[in-house]
Write a protein that holds these residues in place. Structure first.
Motif, PDB file in Angstrom:
ATOM      1  N   GLN A 505      -0.968  11.079  10.759  1.00 58.39           N
ATOM      2  CA  GLN A 505      -0.184  12.305  10.881  1.00 58.39           C
ATOM      3  C   GLN A 505       0.429  12.688   9.534  1.00 58.39           C
ATOM      4  O   GLN A 505       0.395  13.857   9.124  1.00 58.39           O
ATOM      5  CB  GLN A 505       0.924  12.128  11.929  1.00 58.39           C
ATOM      6  CG  GLN A 505       0.440  12.181  13.365  1.00 58.39           C
ATOM      7  CD  GLN A 505       1.568  11.942  14.367  1.00 58.39           C
ATOM      8  OE1 GLN A 505       2.627  11.407  14.006  1.00 58.39           O
ATOM      9  NE2 GLN A 505       1.345  12.326  15.617  1.00 58.39           N
ATOM     10  N   THR A 506       0.969  11.708   8.847  1.00 55.19           N
ATOM     11  CA  THR A 506       1.576  11.960   7.541  1.00 55.19           C
ATOM     12  C   THR A 506       0.544  12.488   6.547  1.00 55.19           C
ATOM     13  O   THR A 506       0.836  13.369   5.734  1.00 55.19           O
ATOM     14  CB  THR A 506       2.206  10.667   6.991  1.00 55.19           C
ATOM     15  OG1 THR A 506       3.198  10.205   7.905  1.00 55.19           O
ATOM     16  CG2 THR A 506       2.833  10.896   5.620  1.00 55.19           C
ATOM     17  N   ALA A 507      -0.691  11.942   6.644  1.00 56.63           N
ATOM     18  CA  ALA A 507      -1.764  12.372   5.741  1.00 56.63           C
ATOM     19  C   ALA A 507      -2.376  13.699   6.161  1.00 56.63           C
ATOM     20  O   ALA A 507      -3.186  14.275   5.420  1.00 56.63           O
ATOM     21  CB  ALA A 507      -2.845  11.301   5.673  1.00 56.63           C
ATOM     22  N   ARG A 510      -6.023  15.104  11.132  1.00 56.48           N
ATOM     23  CA  ARG A 510      -5.966  15.271  12.588  1.00 56.48           C
ATOM     24  C   ARG A 510      -7.156  14.617  13.288  1.00 56.48           C
ATOM     25  O   ARG A 510      -7.044  14.168  14.435  1.00 56.48           O
ATOM     26  CB  ARG A 510      -5.914  16.767  12.924  1.00 56.48           C
ATOM     27  CG  ARG A 510      -4.643  17.446  12.455  1.00 56.48           C
ATOM     28  CD  ARG A 510      -3.451  16.952  13.268  1.00 56.48           C
ATOM     29  NE  ARG A 510      -2.191  17.503  12.785  1.00 56.48           N
ATOM     30  CZ  ARG A 510      -1.360  16.882  11.960  1.00 56.48           C
ATOM     31  NH1 ARG A 510      -1.642  15.655  11.534  1.00 56.48           N
ATOM     32  NH2 ARG A 510      -0.243  17.452  11.560  1.00 56.48           N
ATOM     33  N   HIS A 511      -8.283  14.562  12.618  1.00 56.72           N
ATOM     34  CA  HIS A 511      -9.459  13.956  13.251  1.00 56.72           C
ATOM     35  C   HIS A 511      -9.258  12.464  13.488  1.00 56.72           C
ATOM     36  O   HIS A 511      -9.452  11.950  14.589  1.00 56.72           O
ATOM     37  CB  HIS A 511     -10.698  14.184  12.383  1.00 56.72           C
ATOM     38  CG  HIS A 511     -11.937  13.533  12.916  1.00 56.72           C
ATOM     39  ND1 HIS A 511     -12.724  12.705  12.162  1.00 56.72           N
ATOM     40  CD2 HIS A 511     -12.499  13.562  14.155  1.00 56.72           C
ATOM     41  CE1 HIS A 511     -13.724  12.264  12.903  1.00 56.72           C
ATOM     42  NE2 HIS A 511     -13.618  12.761  14.108  1.00 56.72           N
ATOM     43  N   ARG A 512      -8.839  11.749  12.437  1.00 58.73           N
ATOM     44  CA  ARG A 512      -8.608  10.309  12.616  1.00 58.73           C
ATOM     45  C   ARG A 512      -7.356  10.056  13.459  1.00 58.73           C
ATOM     46  O   ARG A 512      -7.260   9.025  14.116  1.00 58.73           O
ATOM     47  CB  ARG A 512      -8.538   9.613  11.265  1.00 58.73           C
ATOM     48  CG  ARG A 512      -9.909   9.465  10.609  1.00 58.73           C
ATOM     49  CD  ARG A 512      -9.895   8.447   9.488  1.00 58.73           C
ATOM     50  NE  ARG A 512     -11.252   8.071   9.111  1.00 58.73           N
ATOM     51  CZ  ARG A 512     -11.986   8.696   8.202  1.00 58.73           C
ATOM     52  NH1 ARG A 512     -11.489   9.743   7.582  1.00 58.73           N
ATOM     53  NH2 ARG A 512     -13.213   8.285   7.926  1.00 58.73           N
ATOM     54  N   GLU A 513      -6.413  10.978  13.430  1.00 55.53           N
ATOM     55  CA  GLU A 513      -5.280  10.859  14.321  1.00 55.53           C
ATOM     56  C   GLU A 513      -5.745  10.858  15.776  1.00 55.53           C
ATOM     57  O   GLU A 513      -5.219  10.102  16.609  1.00 55.53           O
ATOM     58  CB  GLU A 513      -4.288  12.011  14.093  1.00 55.53           C
ATOM     59  CG  GLU A 513      -3.064  11.934  14.994  1.00 55.53           C
ATOM     60  CD  GLU A 513      -2.212  13.198  14.942  1.00 55.53           C
ATOM     61  OE1 GLU A 513      -1.437  13.424  15.898  1.00 55.53           O
ATOM     62  OE2 GLU A 513      -2.336  13.976  13.965  1.00 55.53           O
ATOM     63  N   ALA A 547     -10.902  19.346  16.390  1.00 53.77           N
ATOM     64  CA  ALA A 547     -11.629  18.957  15.183  1.00 53.77           C
ATOM     65  C   ALA A 547     -13.118  19.237  15.286  1.00 53.77           C
ATOM     66  O   ALA A 547     -13.849  19.102  14.294  1.00 53.77           O
ATOM     67  CB  ALA A 547     -11.405  17.471  14.903  1.00 53.77           C
ATOM     68  N   GLY A 548     -13.595  19.611  16.476  1.00 52.35           N
ATOM     69  CA  GLY A 548     -15.018  19.849  16.664  1.00 52.35           C
ATOM     70  C   GLY A 548     -15.840  18.584  16.775  1.00 52.35           C
ATOM     71  O   GLY A 548     -17.062  18.614  16.630  1.00 52.35           O
ATOM     72  N   ASP A 549     -15.185  17.446  17.021  1.00 47.12           N
ATOM     73  CA  ASP A 549     -15.876  16.162  17.145  1.00 47.12           C
ATOM     74  C   ASP A 549     -16.262  15.962  18.603  1.00 47.12           C
ATOM     75  O   ASP A 549     -15.512  15.391  19.401  1.00 47.12           O
ATOM     76  CB  ASP A 549     -14.978  15.024  16.667  1.00 47.12           C
ATOM     77  CG  ASP A 549     -15.689  13.669  16.678  1.00 47.12           C
ATOM     78  OD1 ASP A 549     -16.805  13.595  17.223  1.00 47.12           O
ATOM     79  OD2 ASP A 549     -15.114  12.697  16.160  1.00 47.12           O
ATOM     80  N   ARG A 550     -17.459  16.408  18.940  1.00 45.76           N
ATOM     81  CA  ARG A 550     -17.884  16.346  20.340  1.00 45.76           C
ATOM     82  C   ARG A 550     -18.200  14.915  20.760  1.00 45.76           C
ATOM     83  O   ARG A 550     -18.035  14.568  21.930  1.00 45.76           O
ATOM     84  CB  ARG A 550     -19.095  17.261  20.547  1.00 45.76           C
ATOM     85  CG  ARG A 550     -18.732  18.732  20.349  1.00 45.76           C
ATOM     86  CD  ARG A 550     -19.936  19.643  20.455  1.00 45.76           C
ATOM     87  NE  ARG A 550     -20.533  19.623  21.791  1.00 45.76           N
ATOM     88  CZ  ARG A 550     -20.053  20.283  22.842  1.00 45.76           C
ATOM     89  NH1 ARG A 550     -18.956  21.008  22.731  1.00 45.76           N
ATOM     90  NH2 ARG A 550     -20.678  20.231  24.001  1.00 45.76           N
TER      91      ARG A 550
END
Length: 653
Positions: A505-507, A510-513, A547-550
């Protein structure tokens, strides 16, 4: 006139086949006029010329001394006249020919007789019916050695006592009949030693030709020399310089098979030039095109026989200039692998909005290239133990993690990550070492070795903290949480995933979050906090969607289904599993489909729909089989589970 040519690499048994065929044909009365045999010694330092051979043939036909014509032209005339005048059909065997000039003048001027040529080179000068000999099948190799030992002593039971060692010996001999004959001869002399002792000697030396030639019995029953290295040396010495160079370099390729583009990189040539050289070497039976057919140039793959590879590597090792040439070639092919593995990895990780990777238009193309080059890519990482290749090997290993995890090649993944760690340590690359430890931990966890994975991720986390790399530290925390959960340490796992989530979150990642939220949900499930799990996984699903990561979204839907079923919300769980299946199919994520179908079956069972449950179990079995997960497939096929399949975690490389 019918002309046959038995072709193949040296030592594959061409002469033996030709002689055996002649004996059987003569026994059946096919050649009542007899057989003429000439050894042209085409690969010796002083091969027999056609002019010398015709004298031997005339002598066999009864023309000698004063009856012999004085000039070569008249000798050929007399030879052809004699054959033309013979009513009884004859078989002419022209053995061991290396050049058309050796046999073209010796062909009869009539189609009444038959000609059989043996050669290590494919004869293109005439319309010849080719019989290509390949090395023996493994079972036939074992049978050859077994029969050779028992023909000498029927009490020799070593093949029956040591079937594993015998098969390994056959593999080390490359299933080449000449090598197998030599090995059998050595075992006959070593009648009080086991087969495993010879296998160990070859393994220790690393060069079968050296061991076998050192212990060779010398000659066979026909007086022919039983040695390997001279056979390979004569083939090599006859090559033009450009073909000899390419053969030497091919002996250094990291994989058993290599694509045309990789060979071009190795040689520093364009694809068309290297393809022409490869085809020339294939015509000499020094390389083999794998697969055959009408494949495109980029899809063509090439293989060296193991004994040729060992011979060529020895030639290079013995010459300082060739070693320098080889090092430059290895760097070129390693750079080639790094470039395209990086592009393939970018495609596998690609999300909408990212820059389009080069070369690979979709995941399917990237996976196909990685599948074809996998053995070479994995082996090339081990070059990192040498200083000049360490940095490139570390980078290559990082590019392979996502692919090896996707295909579930966990042994390869562990080997690659371990080699990268050693290379990074050797090069003093602390960041590369941390990345390798993190990758190794993920590989170990997927392989069921969670205890070791915890140690690996802890090392990675500490190294990232020391380096001040908070983003990668977050990845290590998240992966550490997955390993802790596998070991039943749910409270520690929750803490690890929470730390990872906060750092992402700090970085602003959003995808890895989203992955950290997903993994946190799994840990909450283990801790019995089902309500929080549902909220957490819903958050993960929404972030993956944004993020569009299906693929990630599919995993979150699956896990949400697990949480909903645990909360007794079966119909909602079935709906969630359906969403997950739809997304898994789009990626051909067979393992994810197997997990989801297993849990969908349990949900249907809860809803008292036995037919739907049975159908889902059957589909899960098929999906696991296609995912290279035979253990999971077997468990379901023998006894459908009562407990839910594992949730789908998200490791961060």
């Amino acid at each position: 006139m019918l002309i046959f040519a038995v072709t193949g690499m040296g030592g594959v048994g061409k002469t033996a086949l030709a002689v055996e065929a002649a004996h059987r044909a003569r026994a059946r009365g096919w050649f009542s006029g007899g057989t003429l045999f000439v050894d042209l010694r085409g690969y010796d330092d002083d091969p027999v010329t056609a002019d010398q051979a015709v004298l031997a043939l005339l002598d066999a036909l009864g023309v000698r001394d004063g009856d012999l014509p004085p000039t070569a032209d008249r000798q050929y005339d007399a030879y052809r006249a004699l054959l033309a005048g013979r009513r009884d059909r004859m078989l002419l065997i022209l053995d061991n020919a290396s050049d058309p000039s050796q046999y073209l003048p010796l062909l009869p001027g009539t189609d009444h007789h038959r000609v059989l040529i043996t050669s290590r080179d494919r004869p293109d000068a005439l319309p010849v019916r080719l019989i290509d000999l390949e090395t023996l099948a493994p079972d036939d190799s074992v049978a050859l050695v077994t029969r050779a030992l028992r023909d000498t002593d029927e009490r020799d039971d070593r093949p029956a006592r040591e079937p594993g060692a015998l098969r390994e010996l056959a593999d080390l001999c490359g299933h080449l009949p000449l090598a197998l004959q030599i090995a059998a001869g050595m075992l006959r002399r070593r009648r009080h030693r086991d087969i495993a002792s010879l296998v160990a000697e070859i393994r220790e030396t690393g060069d079968a030709t050296t061991v076998l030639d050192h212990g060779s019995p010398g000659t066979d029953l026909y007086g022919r020399s039983l040695v390997l290295r001279p056979v390979l040396e004569t083939s090599y010495r006859r090559l033009p310089p450009d073909q000899a160079r390419l053969l030497r370099l091919l002996c250094l390729t990291p994989g058993a098979e290599t694509g045309t583009a990789a060979v071009a990189a190795l040689a520093g040539l364009d694809t068309e030039s290297v393809l022409s050289l490869l085809e020339d070497l294939a015509a000499r039976y020094l390389v083999t095109q794998v697969g055959g057919g009408t494949r495109t140039v980029s899809a063509m793959r090439w293989r060296l026989h193991d004994l040729v590879r060992g011979f060529g590597a020895g030639v290079v090792a013995a010459d300082a200039g060739l070693r320098e040439e080889a090092e430059a070639a290895r760097k070129r092919v390693l750079d080639f692998y790094v470039r395209w593995a990086d592009a393939a990895d970018d495609r596998l990780r690609w999300l909408p909005g990212m820059k389009e990777p080069e070369r690979f238009e979709d995941r399917g193309q990237a996976l196909a290239w990685l599948d074809a080059e996998r053995a070479g890519l994995v082996a090339a990482v081990t070059w990192g133990r040498e200083e000049q290749f360490a940095d490139a090997a570390v980078g290559l290993a990082e590019c392979l993690g996502e692919y090896l995890a996707w295909r579930r090649y966990f042994d390869d993944w562990i080997a690659v990550a371990g080699a990268a760690r050693e290379a990074a340590q050797f090069a003093g690359d602390r960041l590369g070492e941390a990345i390798a430890w993190n990758n190794l931990g993920s590989a170990l966890r997927e392989a069921g070795r969670a205890r070791e994975a915890i140690d690996a991720h802890t090392r990675a986390r500490d190294l990232f903290q020391t380096a001040g790399d908070r983003h990668r530290e977050a990845r290590a925390w998240d992966n550490l949480g997955l390993a802790l959960r596998e070991r039943g340490r749910a409270r520690e796992a929750i803490d690890a995933h929470t730390r990872a989530r906060d750092l992402f979150q700090t970085a602003g990642d959003r995808h890895r979050e989203a992955g950290a939220w997903n993994n946190l949900g799994l840990a909450l499930r283990e801790a019995g906090r089902a309500r929080e799990m549902i909220d957490t996984l819903t958050r993960a699903r929404d972030l993956f969607q944004a993020a569009g990561d299906r693929r990630g979204e599919g995993g979150a839907w699956h896990n949400l289904g697990v949480a909903l079923r645990a909360a007794g919300r079966v119909e909602e769980a079935i709906e969630a599993y359906g969403k997950s299946l739809e997304l898994c199919r789009g990626f051909e994520d067979w393992y994810g489909m197997g997990q989801t179908l297993s849990n969908l079956a349990l949900a249907h069972k809860d809803a008292h729909r036995p037919a739907e449950a049975r159908a889902a179990f059957l589909q899960a079995t098929d999906a696991f089989a296609r995912a290279n997960a035979p253990t999971e497939a077997a468990k379901i096929s023998t006894a459908p589970p009562n407990n839910p399949a594992d949730p789908q975690g998200d490791h961060h490389l």
